[in-house]
Design an enzyme around this catalytic site. Structure first.
Site, short mmCIF file in Angstrom:
data_model
loop_
_atom_site.label_atom_id
_atom_site.label_comp_id
_atom_site.label_asym_id
_atom_site.label_seq_id
_atom_site.Cartn_x
_atom_site.Cartn_y
_atom_site.Cartn_z
N GLU A 165 29.19 21.28 19.23
CA GLU A 165 29.58 21.34 17.68
C GLU A 165 27.68 21.66 17.63
O GLU A 165 27.78 22.23 16.52
CB GLU A 165 29.76 20.00 17.59
CG GLU A 165 29.87 20.13 15.90
CD GLU A 165 31.14 19.02 15.22
OE1 GLU A 165 31.27 18.25 16.01
OE2 GLU A 165 31.24 18.92 13.88
N THR A 183 29.80 16.82 18.76
CA THR A 183 29.90 16.80 20.16
C THR A 183 28.17 17.57 20.27
O THR A 183 27.83 18.49 19.49
CB THR A 183 30.91 16.98 20.77
OG1 THR A 183 31.19 18.47 20.13
CG2 THR A 183 32.04 16.56 20.43
N LYS A 184 28.19 17.76 21.58
CA LYS A 184 27.03 19.03 21.96
C LYS A 184 27.42 19.75 22.07
O LYS A 184 26.40 21.34 21.03
CB LYS A 184 27.14 18.58 23.41
CG LYS A 184 25.24 17.66 24.06
CD LYS A 184 25.96 18.11 25.78
CE LYS A 184 26.03 16.83 26.71
NZ LYS A 184 26.57 16.27 27.91
N ASP A 188 49.73 22.51 30.43
CA ASP A 188 49.98 23.06 29.39
C ASP A 188 50.52 22.33 28.07
O ASP A 188 51.65 21.61 28.49
CB ASP A 188 50.66 24.58 29.15
CG ASP A 188 50.63 25.06 28.05
OD1 ASP A 188 50.13 24.52 27.16
OD2 ASP A 188 51.02 26.21 28.76
N LYS A 241 37.99 37.86 19.93
CA LYS A 241 38.53 39.31 20.21
C LYS A 241 39.65 39.29 18.77
O LYS A 241 40.64 38.78 19.37
CB LYS A 241 38.23 40.09 20.50
CG LYS A 241 37.57 39.89 21.87
CD LYS A 241 37.21 40.64 23.06
CE LYS A 241 36.23 41.37 23.94
NZ LYS A 241 36.30 41.05 24.95
N ASP A 268 39.95 26.55 21.78
CA ASP A 268 39.47 27.96 22.41
C ASP A 268 39.46 28.48 21.31
O ASP A 268 41.03 29.38 20.59
CB ASP A 268 40.45 28.66 23.24
CG ASP A 268 39.74 27.78 24.99
OD1 ASP A 268 38.94 27.17 24.88
OD2 ASP A 268 40.32 27.32 25.74
C1 LIG Z 1 36.49 25.02 23.43
S1 LIG Z 1 37.12 23.45 24.47
C2 LIG Z 1 36.80 22.24 23.79
C3 LIG Z 1 37.06 21.08 23.78
C4 LIG Z 1 36.58 19.30 23.22
N1 LIG Z 1 37.85 18.90 22.22
C5 LIG Z 1 35.20 19.97 22.84
O1 LIG Z 1 34.93 19.74 21.69
O2 LIG Z 1 34.40 19.84 23.25
C6 LIG Z 1 38.92 23.68 24.16
C7 LIG Z 1 39.98 22.77 25.83
O3 LIG Z 1 41.12 23.44 25.63
C8 LIG Z 1 41.40 23.27 26.68
N2 LIG Z 1 42.87 23.83 26.59
C9 LIG Z 1 42.95 24.72 25.91
N3 LIG Z 1 43.86 25.03 26.35
C10 LIG Z 1 44.84 24.33 26.03
C11 LIG Z 1 46.50 23.95 26.48
N4 LIG Z 1 47.17 25.15 26.31
N5 LIG Z 1 46.88 22.98 27.06
C12 LIG Z 1 45.56 21.93 27.57
N6 LIG Z 1 44.59 21.94 27.09
C13 LIG Z 1 44.47 23.21 26.93
C14 LIG Z 1 40.75 24.47 27.39
O4 LIG Z 1 41.06 24.17 29.04
C15 LIG Z 1 38.99 23.11 26.88
O5 LIG Z 1 38.32 22.79 27.37
#
Ligand SMILES: C[S@@+](CC[C@H](N)C(=O)[O-])C[C@H]1O[C@@H](n2cnc3c(N)ncnc32)[C@H](O)[C@@H]1O
Length: 216
Positions: free
Chosen positions: A197, A194-195, A97, A124, A120
């Site tokens: 995006e 990116t894919k 994290d 909601k 992420d």
């Molecule tokens: C929606 S994905 C986007 C991934 C990438 N940046 C992309 O554009 O394809 C968000 C990523 O953030 C990671 N993530 C979320 N909260 C996190 C945290 N507290 N620490 C590290 N990674 C985190 C998730 O596991 C996920 O892979």
């Protein structure tokens, strides 16, 4: 990012390549420069996912070192495979994290940049409190950026983009680099599509890029 199970090749990459590229979580400051074997500008990418963008940006910026922070194991596996395939020397991974990583492993004012691409969205309303980018997180993140360094966030969720802008405007050490009154910037050329995006754009989503710079 797909939440699939880990594949054989991802597992294999983790077993064989972690020693070379993954830094284990520790509650102490990490001498990043000694891991990279040089003193170079350091960028932290938060939530690197499958690491597509990590690889592209690190390829285009060989003089910068990148720390990719991601909690999702399959993503770590894929990024490891691609680091090995490209033989890039300027990426290290950390699976933890990011709040813990920022608190314990990164010195204040040590980063030239922080990248957060497509955090992420937790769409909601009742889940908005799970969103990564909130005031306390930002305060911690900003403390790790050097004077003149930047924080770059991209999202395809408009309400999250607006929430991020509002939270960033409260960070008095930062200034918005956008000349636009709405506060967004055109996608900087160093951030590749990116894919993920492209899929968003197909669904009719726009993408909002936000870059603030540390000025005091
Ligand atoms: C929606 S994905 C986007 C991934 C990438 N940046 C992309 O554009 O394809 C968000 C990523 O953030 C990671 N993530 C979320 N909260 C996190 C945290 N507290 N620490 C590290 N990674 C985190 C998730 O596991 C996920 O892979």
């Amino acid at each position: 990012v797909r939440r699939g199970r880990i594949s054989k090749s991802q597992r294999n990459a983790i077993e064989t390549l972690s020693k070379k590229y993954v830094i284990s979580y520790t509650s102490e400051l990490v001498p990043w420069h000694s891991y990279f074997g040089r003193v170079a500008p350091l960028v932290l990418e938060i939530g690197s996912g499958m690491g597509e963008v990590t690889i592209q940006i690190a390829t285009e910026q060989p003089d910068t070192d990148f720390i990719a922070c991601e909690v999702h194991t399959p993503g770590i596996g894929t990024l490891l495979q691609n680091i090995e395939a490209t033989q890039l020397r300027n990426i290290r991974l950390i699976q933890k994290d990011v709040n813990m990583v920022l608190q314990h492993m990164i010195s204040n004012e040590s980063l030239v940049g922080i990248h957060i691409f497509f955090p992420d969205p937790w769409p909601k309303r009742k889940h908005h409190k799970r969103r990564l980018i909130q005031s306390d997180f930002l305060k911690l993140a900003v403390s790790k950026i050097q004077l003149g360094g930047y924080l770059h966030i991209a999202t395809d969720w408009e309400d999250y983009a607006l929430q991020i802008l509002q939270a960033l405007r409260q960070q008095t050490l930062l200034t918005n680099t956008s000349p636009d009154p709405h506060g967004f910037i055109d996608k900087p050329s160093y951030r590749p599509d990116t894919k993920f995006e492209k899929r968003g754009i197909k669904l009719g989503h726009k993408v909002w890029d936000i870059v603030f710079r540390k000025v005091s």
